[in-house]
Design a protein around this motif. Structure first.
Motif, PDB file in Angstrom:
ATOM      1  N   GLY A  22       0.762  -1.190   0.120  1.00 40.87           N
ATOM      2  CA  GLY A  22      -0.078  -0.043  -0.132  1.00 40.87           C
ATOM      3  C   GLY A  22       0.890   1.102  -0.133  1.00 40.87           C
ATOM      4  O   GLY A  22       0.656   2.215  -0.626  1.00 40.87           O
ATOM      5  N   GLU A  23       1.836   1.312   0.723  1.00 39.59           N
ATOM      6  CA  GLU A  23       2.691   2.552   0.788  1.00 39.59           C
ATOM      7  C   GLU A  23       3.626   2.721  -0.605  1.00 39.59           C
ATOM      8  O   GLU A  23       3.562   3.888  -1.026  1.00 39.59           O
ATOM      9  CB  GLU A  23       3.774   2.152   1.781  1.00 39.59           C
ATOM     10  CG  GLU A  23       3.347   2.211   3.272  1.00 39.59           C
ATOM     11  CD  GLU A  23       4.099   1.974   4.207  1.00 39.59           C
ATOM     12  OE1 GLU A  23       5.489   1.458   3.882  1.00 39.59           O
ATOM     13  OE2 GLU A  23       4.192   2.131   5.480  1.00 39.59           O
ATOM     14  N   GLY A  24       3.926   1.520  -1.135  1.00 44.13           N
ATOM     15  CA  GLY A  24       4.572   1.804  -2.655  1.00 44.13           C
ATOM     16  C   GLY A  24       3.688   2.015  -3.865  1.00 44.13           C
ATOM     17  O   GLY A  24       3.968   3.048  -4.391  1.00 44.13           O
ATOM     18  N   LEU A  25       2.388   1.390  -3.588  1.00 42.52           N
ATOM     19  CA  LEU A  25       1.460   2.184  -4.643  1.00 42.52           C
ATOM     20  C   LEU A  25       1.229   3.475  -4.134  1.00 42.52           C
ATOM     21  O   LEU A  25       0.863   4.394  -5.477  1.00 42.52           O
ATOM     22  CB  LEU A  25       0.316   1.003  -4.476  1.00 42.52           C
ATOM     23  CG  LEU A  25      -0.920   1.228  -5.518  1.00 42.52           C
ATOM     24  CD1 LEU A  25      -0.142   1.130  -7.066  1.00 42.52           C
ATOM     25  CD2 LEU A  25      -1.942   0.166  -5.326  1.00 42.52           C
ATOM     26  N   ALA A  26       0.634   3.930  -3.198  1.00 41.31           N
ATOM     27  CA  ALA A  26       0.444   5.165  -2.821  1.00 41.31           C
ATOM     28  C   ALA A  26       1.408   6.235  -3.167  1.00 41.31           C
ATOM     29  O   ALA A  26       1.045   7.275  -3.667  1.00 41.31           O
ATOM     30  CB  ALA A  26       0.202   5.468  -1.132  1.00 41.31           C
ATOM     31  N   ARG A  27       2.524   5.922  -2.961  1.00 43.01           N
ATOM     32  CA  ARG A  27       3.661   6.926  -3.521  1.00 43.01           C
ATOM     33  C   ARG A  27       3.667   6.983  -4.924  1.00 43.01           C
ATOM     34  O   ARG A  27       3.672   8.453  -5.296  1.00 43.01           O
ATOM     35  CB  ARG A  27       5.130   6.468  -3.069  1.00 43.01           C
ATOM     36  CG  ARG A  27       6.354   7.122  -3.363  1.00 43.01           C
ATOM     37  CD  ARG A  27       7.582   6.701  -2.626  1.00 43.01           C
ATOM     38  NE  ARG A  27       8.021   5.298  -3.643  1.00 43.01           N
ATOM     39  CZ  ARG A  27       9.169   4.618  -3.289  1.00 43.01           C
ATOM     40  NH1 ARG A  27       9.864   5.103  -2.508  1.00 43.01           N
ATOM     41  NH2 ARG A  27       9.315   3.839  -4.054  1.00 43.01           N
ATOM     42  N   TYR A  28       3.495   6.088  -5.638  1.00 44.13           N
ATOM     43  CA  TYR A  28       3.388   6.346  -7.195  1.00 44.13           C
ATOM     44  C   TYR A  28       2.063   7.224  -7.676  1.00 44.13           C
ATOM     45  O   TYR A  28       2.074   8.003  -8.265  1.00 44.13           O
ATOM     46  CB  TYR A  28       3.347   5.101  -7.879  1.00 44.13           C
ATOM     47  CG  TYR A  28       3.410   5.216  -9.428  1.00 44.13           C
ATOM     48  CD1 TYR A  28       4.403   5.382 -10.082  1.00 44.13           C
ATOM     49  CD2 TYR A  28       2.061   4.836  -9.919  1.00 44.13           C
ATOM     50  CE1 TYR A  28       4.466   5.548 -11.299  1.00 44.13           C
ATOM     51  CE2 TYR A  28       1.983   4.943 -11.442  1.00 44.13           C
ATOM     52  CZ  TYR A  28       3.242   5.340 -12.031  1.00 44.13           C
ATOM     53  OH  TYR A  28       3.180   5.479 -13.505  1.00 44.13           O
ATOM     54  N   LEU A  29       0.964   6.717  -6.887  1.00 41.65           N
ATOM     55  CA  LEU A  29      -0.307   7.409  -7.222  1.00 41.65           C
ATOM     56  C   LEU A  29      -0.417   8.676  -6.689  1.00 41.65           C
ATOM     57  O   LEU A  29      -0.929   9.900  -7.403  1.00 41.65           O
ATOM     58  CB  LEU A  29      -1.441   6.646  -6.673  1.00 41.65           C
ATOM     59  CG  LEU A  29      -1.770   5.302  -7.668  1.00 41.65           C
ATOM     60  CD1 LEU A  29      -2.798   4.517  -7.019  1.00 41.65           C
ATOM     61  CD2 LEU A  29      -2.233   5.508  -8.996  1.00 41.65           C
ATOM     62  N   HIS A  30       0.223   9.080  -5.646  1.00 37.83           N
ATOM     63  CA  HIS A  30       0.196  10.519  -5.097  1.00 37.83           C
ATOM     64  C   HIS A  30       0.952  11.369  -6.000  1.00 37.83           C
ATOM     65  O   HIS A  30       0.605  12.453  -6.310  1.00 37.83           O
ATOM     66  CB  HIS A  30       0.982  10.540  -3.771  1.00 37.83           C
ATOM     67  CG  HIS A  30      -0.090   9.803  -2.478  1.00 37.83           C
ATOM     68  ND1 HIS A  30      -1.301   9.700  -2.921  1.00 37.83           N
ATOM     69  CD2 HIS A  30       0.337   9.433  -1.436  1.00 37.83           C
ATOM     70  CE1 HIS A  30      -2.028   9.145  -1.809  1.00 37.83           C
ATOM     71  NE2 HIS A  30      -0.822   8.927  -0.751  1.00 37.83           N
ATOM     72  N   ALA A  31       2.138  10.828  -6.629  1.00 46.18           N
ATOM     73  CA  ALA A  31       2.888  11.612  -7.538  1.00 46.18           C
ATOM     74  C   ALA A  31       2.296  12.031  -8.809  1.00 46.18           C
ATOM     75  O   ALA A  31       2.291  12.796  -9.379  1.00 46.18           O
ATOM     76  CB  ALA A  31       4.260  10.894  -7.759  1.00 46.18           C
ATOM     77  N   GLN A  32       1.548  10.894  -9.224  1.00 42.52           N
ATOM     78  CA  GLN A  32       0.798  11.050 -10.581  1.00 42.52           C
ATOM     79  C   GLN A  32      -0.472  12.065 -10.432  1.00 42.52           C
ATOM     80  O   GLN A  32      -0.829  12.806 -11.339  1.00 42.52           O
ATOM     81  CB  GLN A  32       0.244   9.815 -11.195  1.00 42.52           C
ATOM     82  CG  GLN A  32       1.370   8.713 -11.564  1.00 42.52           C
ATOM     83  CD  GLN A  32       2.562   9.469 -12.329  1.00 42.52           C
ATOM     84  OE1 GLN A  32       2.071  10.153 -13.334  1.00 42.52           O
ATOM     85  NE2 GLN A  32       3.855   9.060 -12.188  1.00 42.52           N
ATOM     86  N   ALA A  33      -1.190  11.822  -9.179  1.00 41.49           N
ATOM     87  CA  ALA A  33      -2.107  12.953  -9.085  1.00 41.49           C
ATOM     88  C   ALA A  33      -1.656  14.316  -8.773  1.00 41.49           C
ATOM     89  O   ALA A  33      -2.417  15.377  -9.266  1.00 41.49           O
ATOM     90  CB  ALA A  33      -2.817  12.434  -7.653  1.00 41.49           C
ATOM     91  N   GLY A  34      -0.298  14.463  -8.230  1.00 45.91           N
ATOM     92  CA  GLY A  34       0.335  15.825  -8.181  1.00 45.91           C
ATOM     93  C   GLY A  34       0.394  16.528  -9.574  1.00 45.91           C
ATOM     94  O   GLY A  34       0.094  17.533  -9.844  1.00 45.91           O
ATOM     95  N   ASP A  35       0.821  15.280 -10.492  1.00 46.72           N
ATOM     96  CA  ASP A  35       1.118  15.849 -11.832  1.00 46.72           C
ATOM     97  C   ASP A  35      -0.160  16.228 -12.646  1.00 46.72           C
ATOM     98  O   ASP A  35      -0.240  16.988 -13.312  1.00 46.72           O
ATOM     99  CB  ASP A  35       1.723  14.877 -12.657  1.00 46.72           C
ATOM    100  CG  ASP A  35       3.288  14.416 -12.343  1.00 46.72           C
ATOM    101  OD1 ASP A  35       3.725  15.402 -11.370  1.00 46.72           O
ATOM    102  OD2 ASP A  35       3.792  13.633 -12.439  1.00 46.72           O
ATOM    103  N   PHE A  36      -1.190  15.357 -12.590  1.00 47.77           N
ATOM    104  CA  PHE A  36      -2.749  15.810 -12.785  1.00 47.77           C
ATOM    105  C   PHE A  36      -2.878  17.042 -12.542  1.00 47.77           C
ATOM    106  O   PHE A  36      -3.324  18.133 -13.339  1.00 47.77           O
ATOM    107  CB  PHE A  36      -3.354  14.918 -12.534  1.00 47.77           C
ATOM    108  CG  PHE A  36      -5.082  15.020 -12.681  1.00 47.77           C
ATOM    109  CD1 PHE A  36      -5.456  14.327 -14.030  1.00 47.77           C
ATOM    110  CD2 PHE A  36      -5.698  15.826 -12.474  1.00 47.77           C
ATOM    111  CE1 PHE A  36      -6.590  14.533 -14.478  1.00 47.77           C
ATOM    112  CE2 PHE A  36      -7.240  16.073 -12.957  1.00 47.77           C
ATOM    113  CZ  PHE A  36      -7.518  15.336 -13.774  1.00 47.77           C
ATOM    114  N   LEU A  37      -2.726  17.471 -11.217  1.00 45.12           N
ATOM    115  CA  LEU A  37      -3.486  18.851 -10.638  1.00 45.12           C
ATOM    116  C   LEU A  37      -2.373  20.152 -11.304  1.00 45.12           C
ATOM    117  O   LEU A  37      -3.211  21.040 -11.570  1.00 45.12           O
ATOM    118  CB  LEU A  37      -3.476  18.950  -9.009  1.00 45.12           C
ATOM    119  CG  LEU A  37      -4.481  17.821  -8.580  1.00 45.12           C
ATOM    120  CD1 LEU A  37      -4.159  17.627  -6.954  1.00 45.12           C
ATOM    121  CD2 LEU A  37      -5.856  18.065  -8.934  1.00 45.12           C
TER     122      LEU A  37
END
Length: 374
Positions: A22-37
């Motif tokens: 969960g931590e590894g997946l969250a790190r990646y998706l948080h970064a992509q969500a930041g790029d989206f915003l």
């Protein structure tokens, strides 16, 4: 099961990955969500800057695809209902935003090819094309722009002293270019209106709100508490296995012979025959993208092998769609014979580009196999 020709690593996770999946997946998706915003903010701030809007839209599509693909691959680790809903909405957004860019780059590619084939001076860029060409700077796996590929092909043909076509092709090329510009400009205008409508809709605002939440919070399932090696590796291996099976079904033996004209023969047949021949390659392109995104979760640095293969399949897609556009234009009622002839030559040229891309993909796949095989 690992591919010796497309996967550069063993299933071991690189050092630095968090302890739980969960931590590894969250790190990646948080970064992509930041790029989206960030892309969304740049899009709203670009105003009348056409190039800025195109670049922001490209980055927005890129982030949307990465989030959507990751939600698809690692769905067992997430809240299934939430993942399915967000993935569907992001796929809608990415497809809507991609249409305008696709029409612009397709028109540029076809006009460049017509100029090259007829030996004429390159036609001026279509309206809005300049910004779209800047938009074509590749991400890791993003196509570098169809028009740039056509331009380089035309330059090489001129450098080799290729004969300049005359007669019917020269006359028909100008009319064919005008017809293609009318049709694709209309399609691009409609796509632009659809994108503007989508970006102003309540549906889009709901997607943006969901991604904003994703930037700080990821709804995980019970499996996400497992160690990263145990929980992240199986979904990534499944994505790789699907890719390998799809590539195994491709006619790579025929693709090993450049310009074997099979794509041309099928392309001149009924539309359904051409689509049936191209669709397995398009499916491999999508599966390669999913595999690449899964590898990014496990290994943050880009994989040059995956990026190169993805660029080749992007060129294949661009050429196939350009050939289809030429065929559609040739079916326009009451066009002059010279125009129809030029469109037929253009269609054949793009189907040869399809064959060239298949040959290049086969070379990359087989060469990497030979290097990494025991």
């Amino acid at each position: 099961m690992h591919s010796p020709d497309i996967s550069r690593r063993d299933s071991a996770i690189v050092p630095g990955l968090p302890a739980t999946a969960g931590e590894g997946l969250a790190r990646y998706l948080h970064a992509q969500a930041g790029d989206f915003l960030r892309s969304l903010r740049l899009h709203s701030e670009s105003g009348a800057d056409t190039a800025g809007v195109a670049e922001a839209a490209r980055a927005l599509r890129q982030a949307s695809r990465r989030i959507s693909g990751t939600l698809h691959t690692f769905r067992p680790l997430l809240d299934p209902a939430w993942a399915d809903d967000l993935r569907t909405e992001l796929a809608w957004l990415s497809a809507t935003l991609a249409q305008e860019h696709a029409c612009t780059s397709r028109l540029g590619r076809l006009l460049e090819a017509l100029a090259r084939l007829s030996g004429a001076t390159p036609l001026p860029p279509a309206r809005g094309e300049v910004g779209a060409l800047k938009d074509a700077a590749p991400e890791s796996g993003e196509p570098s722009g169809a028009a740039s590929g056509a331009a380089s092909t035309g330059a090489s043909a001129a450098a080799d002293g290729a004969p300049r076509a005359t007669g019917a092709l020269t006359v028909g090329a100008a009319r064919a270019g005008a017809l293609l510009e009318r049709q694709l400009t209309l399609a691009r205008t409609r796509a632009h209106s659809a994108a503007l409508q989508a970006l102003g809709s309540s549906r889009f605002h709901a997607v943006a709100d969901a991604v904003a939440v994703l930037a700080s919070e990821l709804p995980l399932g019970p499996v996400a508490a497992a160690p990263a090696v145990e929980a992240l590796t199986p979904p990534a291996e499944f994505a790789e296995r699907r890719l390998l099976e799809a590539v195994a079904a491709l006619p790579l033996a025929r693709a090993a012979h450049p310009y074997n004209a099979e794509a041309l023969v099928h392309g001149l047949a009924a539309a359904s025959a051409g689509e049936a021949q191209d669709s397995p390659w398009h499916q491999v392109r999508l599966l390669l993208r999913l595999h690449r995104y899964a590898q990014e979760v496990l290994h943050p640095e880009a994989d040059p092998v995956l990026c190169h293969a993805g660029l080749i399949l992007d060129r294949h897609r661009d050429a196939a769609e350009a050939a289809a556009a030429a065929a559609t234009a040739a079916r326009t009622p009451r066009i002059a014979p010279a125009t129809a002839y030029a469109l037929g030559v253009l269609h054949a040229d793009q189907r040869h580009e399809v064959e060239a891309a298949r040959f290049a993909f086969q070379q990359v796949w087989q060469r990497t196999t030979a290097v990494t095989a025991p």
